[in-house]
Design a protein around this motif. Structure first.
Motif, PDB file in Angstrom:
ATOM      1  N   ALA A  55     -58.188  29.680 -22.727  1.00  0.00           N
ATOM      2  CA  ALA A  55     -59.430  29.037 -22.294  1.00  0.00           C
ATOM      3  C   ALA A  55     -59.199  27.791 -21.446  1.00  0.00           C
ATOM      4  CB  ALA A  55     -60.266  28.663 -23.511  1.00  0.00           C
ATOM      5  N   ALA A  56     -57.964  27.314 -21.381  1.00  0.00           N
ATOM      6  CA  ALA A  56     -57.680  26.040 -20.695  1.00  0.00           C
ATOM      7  C   ALA A  56     -57.942  26.131 -19.194  1.00  0.00           C
ATOM      8  CB  ALA A  56     -56.234  25.622 -20.938  1.00  0.00           C
ATOM      9  N   GLU A  57     -58.719  25.174 -18.708  1.00  0.00           N
ATOM     10  CA  GLU A  57     -58.960  25.057 -17.271  1.00  0.00           C
ATOM     11  C   GLU A  57     -58.210  23.867 -16.685  1.00  0.00           C
ATOM     12  OE1 GLU A  57     -63.095  25.224 -16.262  1.00  0.00           O
ATOM     13  OE2 GLU A  57     -63.451  26.961 -17.540  1.00  0.00           O
ATOM     14  N   VAL A  58     -57.883  22.901 -17.516  1.00  0.00           N
ATOM     15  CA  VAL A  58     -57.172  21.701 -17.083  1.00  0.00           C
ATOM     16  C   VAL A  58     -56.093  21.379 -18.110  1.00  0.00           C
ATOM     17  CG1 VAL A  58     -57.371  19.231 -16.569  1.00  0.00           C
ATOM     18  CG2 VAL A  58     -59.235  20.776 -15.944  1.00  0.00           C
ATOM     19  N   ARG A  87     -57.226  25.723 -13.649  1.00  0.00           N
ATOM     20  CA  ARG A  87     -57.596  25.258 -12.314  1.00  0.00           C
ATOM     21  C   ARG A  87     -56.820  24.018 -11.903  1.00  0.00           C
ATOM     22  NH1 ARG A  87     -61.845  22.772 -12.361  1.00  0.00           N
ATOM     23  NH2 ARG A  87     -62.360  22.777 -14.547  1.00  0.00           N
ATOM     24  N   GLU A  88     -56.413  23.210 -12.893  1.00  0.00           N
ATOM     25  CA  GLU A  88     -55.755  21.939 -12.593  1.00  0.00           C
ATOM     26  C   GLU A  88     -54.592  21.706 -13.545  1.00  0.00           C
ATOM     27  OE1 GLU A  88     -56.779  17.179 -12.917  1.00  0.00           O
ATOM     28  OE2 GLU A  88     -58.427  18.572 -12.513  1.00  0.00           O
ATOM     29  N   LEU A  89     -53.444  21.369 -12.953  1.00  0.00           N
ATOM     30  CA  LEU A  89     -52.249  21.041 -13.727  1.00  0.00           C
ATOM     31  C   LEU A  89     -51.747  19.690 -13.263  1.00  0.00           C
ATOM     32  CD1 LEU A  89     -49.955  21.757 -15.699  1.00  0.00           C
ATOM     33  CD2 LEU A  89     -48.825  22.935 -13.797  1.00  0.00           C
ATOM     34  N   ALA A 107     -43.366  30.057 -11.184  1.00  0.00           N
ATOM     35  CA  ALA A 107     -44.424  30.479 -12.098  1.00  0.00           C
ATOM     36  C   ALA A 107     -45.818  30.417 -11.480  1.00  0.00           C
ATOM     37  CB  ALA A 107     -44.399  29.601 -13.349  1.00  0.00           C
ATOM     38  N   LEU A 108     -45.988  29.603 -10.466  1.00  0.00           N
ATOM     39  CA  LEU A 108     -47.326  29.368  -9.913  1.00  0.00           C
ATOM     40  C   LEU A 108     -48.041  30.611  -9.393  1.00  0.00           C
ATOM     41  CD1 LEU A 108     -46.933  25.891  -8.210  1.00  0.00           C
ATOM     42  CD2 LEU A 108     -47.964  26.460 -10.418  1.00  0.00           C
ATOM     43  N   PRO A 109     -47.354  31.601  -8.852  1.00  0.00           N
ATOM     44  CA  PRO A 109     -48.084  32.798  -8.411  1.00  0.00           C
ATOM     45  C   PRO A 109     -48.863  33.496  -9.530  1.00  0.00           C
ATOM     46  CG  PRO A 109     -45.913  32.768  -7.404  1.00  0.00           C
ATOM     47  CD  PRO A 109     -45.945  31.644  -8.412  1.00  0.00           C
ATOM     48  N   ARG A 110     -48.482  33.283 -10.772  1.00  0.00           N
ATOM     49  CA  ARG A 110     -49.198  33.894 -11.902  1.00  0.00           C
ATOM     50  C   ARG A 110     -50.490  33.143 -12.242  1.00  0.00           C
ATOM     51  NH1 ARG A 110     -46.962  37.455 -15.671  1.00  0.00           N
ATOM     52  NH2 ARG A 110     -49.172  37.549 -16.135  1.00  0.00           N
ATOM     53  N   VAL A 111     -50.657  31.959 -11.660  1.00  0.00           N
ATOM     54  CA  VAL A 111     -51.831  31.128 -11.978  1.00  0.00           C
ATOM     55  C   VAL A 111     -52.775  31.152 -10.780  1.00  0.00           C
ATOM     56  CG1 VAL A 111     -52.559  28.917 -12.938  1.00  0.00           C
ATOM     57  CG2 VAL A 111     -50.227  29.680 -13.276  1.00  0.00           C
ATOM     58  N   LYS A 115     -56.096  25.269  -8.492  1.00  0.00           N
ATOM     59  CA  LYS A 115     -56.572  24.619  -7.268  1.00  0.00           C
ATOM     60  C   LYS A 115     -55.940  23.250  -7.066  1.00  0.00           C
ATOM     61  CE  LYS A 115     -59.635  27.827  -6.412  1.00  0.00           C
ATOM     62  NZ  LYS A 115     -59.050  28.992  -5.815  1.00  0.00           N
ATOM     63  N   VAL A 116     -55.581  22.567  -8.173  1.00  0.00           N
ATOM     64  CA  VAL A 116     -55.071  21.205  -8.092  1.00  0.00           C
ATOM     65  C   VAL A 116     -53.761  21.133  -8.866  1.00  0.00           C
ATOM     66  CG1 VAL A 116     -55.494  18.777  -8.632  1.00  0.00           C
ATOM     67  CG2 VAL A 116     -57.397  20.256  -7.951  1.00  0.00           C
ATOM     68  N   LEU A 117     -52.706  20.643  -8.181  1.00  0.00           N
ATOM     69  CA  LEU A 117     -51.413  20.463  -8.814  1.00  0.00           C
ATOM     70  C   LEU A 117     -50.944  19.055  -8.570  1.00  0.00           C
ATOM     71  CD1 LEU A 117     -48.882  21.537 -10.268  1.00  0.00           C
ATOM     72  CD2 LEU A 117     -48.073  22.328  -8.046  1.00  0.00           C
TER      73      LEU A 117
END
Length: 117
Positions: A55-58, A87-89, A107-111, A115-117
């Motif tokens: 459920a984590a978005e941030v 959406r944000e890490l 790993a990022l292609p799986r996410v 939108k924000v890193l």
């Protein structure tokens, strides 16, 4: 002061641990009640992990003094597809080097929602 309180609360905070990695850690743990509660603990952790990360978005892990090992742990979580809504890490103000950055980049292609890193 606020800075001292923040430092006290974040000092030593572990990176997220995949349920499979926790099961391996539990192999070396003993419970004081004399029972082998490892399967129950692993099952409860896996359910909680799936619910929270699913459920984590941030995710905010800024300023925790993390390095490459912690970045690789976060990358493992992301690569496993555990955070599909992320959406944000936030990982700023850490000491992540090239090795950790490479793990995260892999790993990022799986996410796909990120939108924000």
């Amino acid at each position: 002061e606020w800075g001292d309180l923040r430092d006290a609360c974040t000092q030593g905070r572990r990176a997220p641990v995949l349920p499979s990695a926790l099961e391996k850690e539990l192999e070396h743990k003993h419970f004081t009640n004399g029972k082998d509660d490892r399967p129950a603990v692993a099952e409860l952790y896996a359910a909680g992990f799936k619910a929270r990360f699913g459920a984590a978005e941030v995710l905010r892990y800024a300023g925790l003094g993390w390095g490459d090992d912690e970045a690789k742990a976060v990358a493992a979580v992301l690569a496993a597809g555990a955070a599909p809504k992320l959406r944000e890490l936030s990982l700023g103000e850490n000491s992540i080097g090239a090795e950790g950055a490479r793990a995260l980049a892999g790993a990022l292609p799986r996410v796909t929602a990120l939108k924000v890193l």
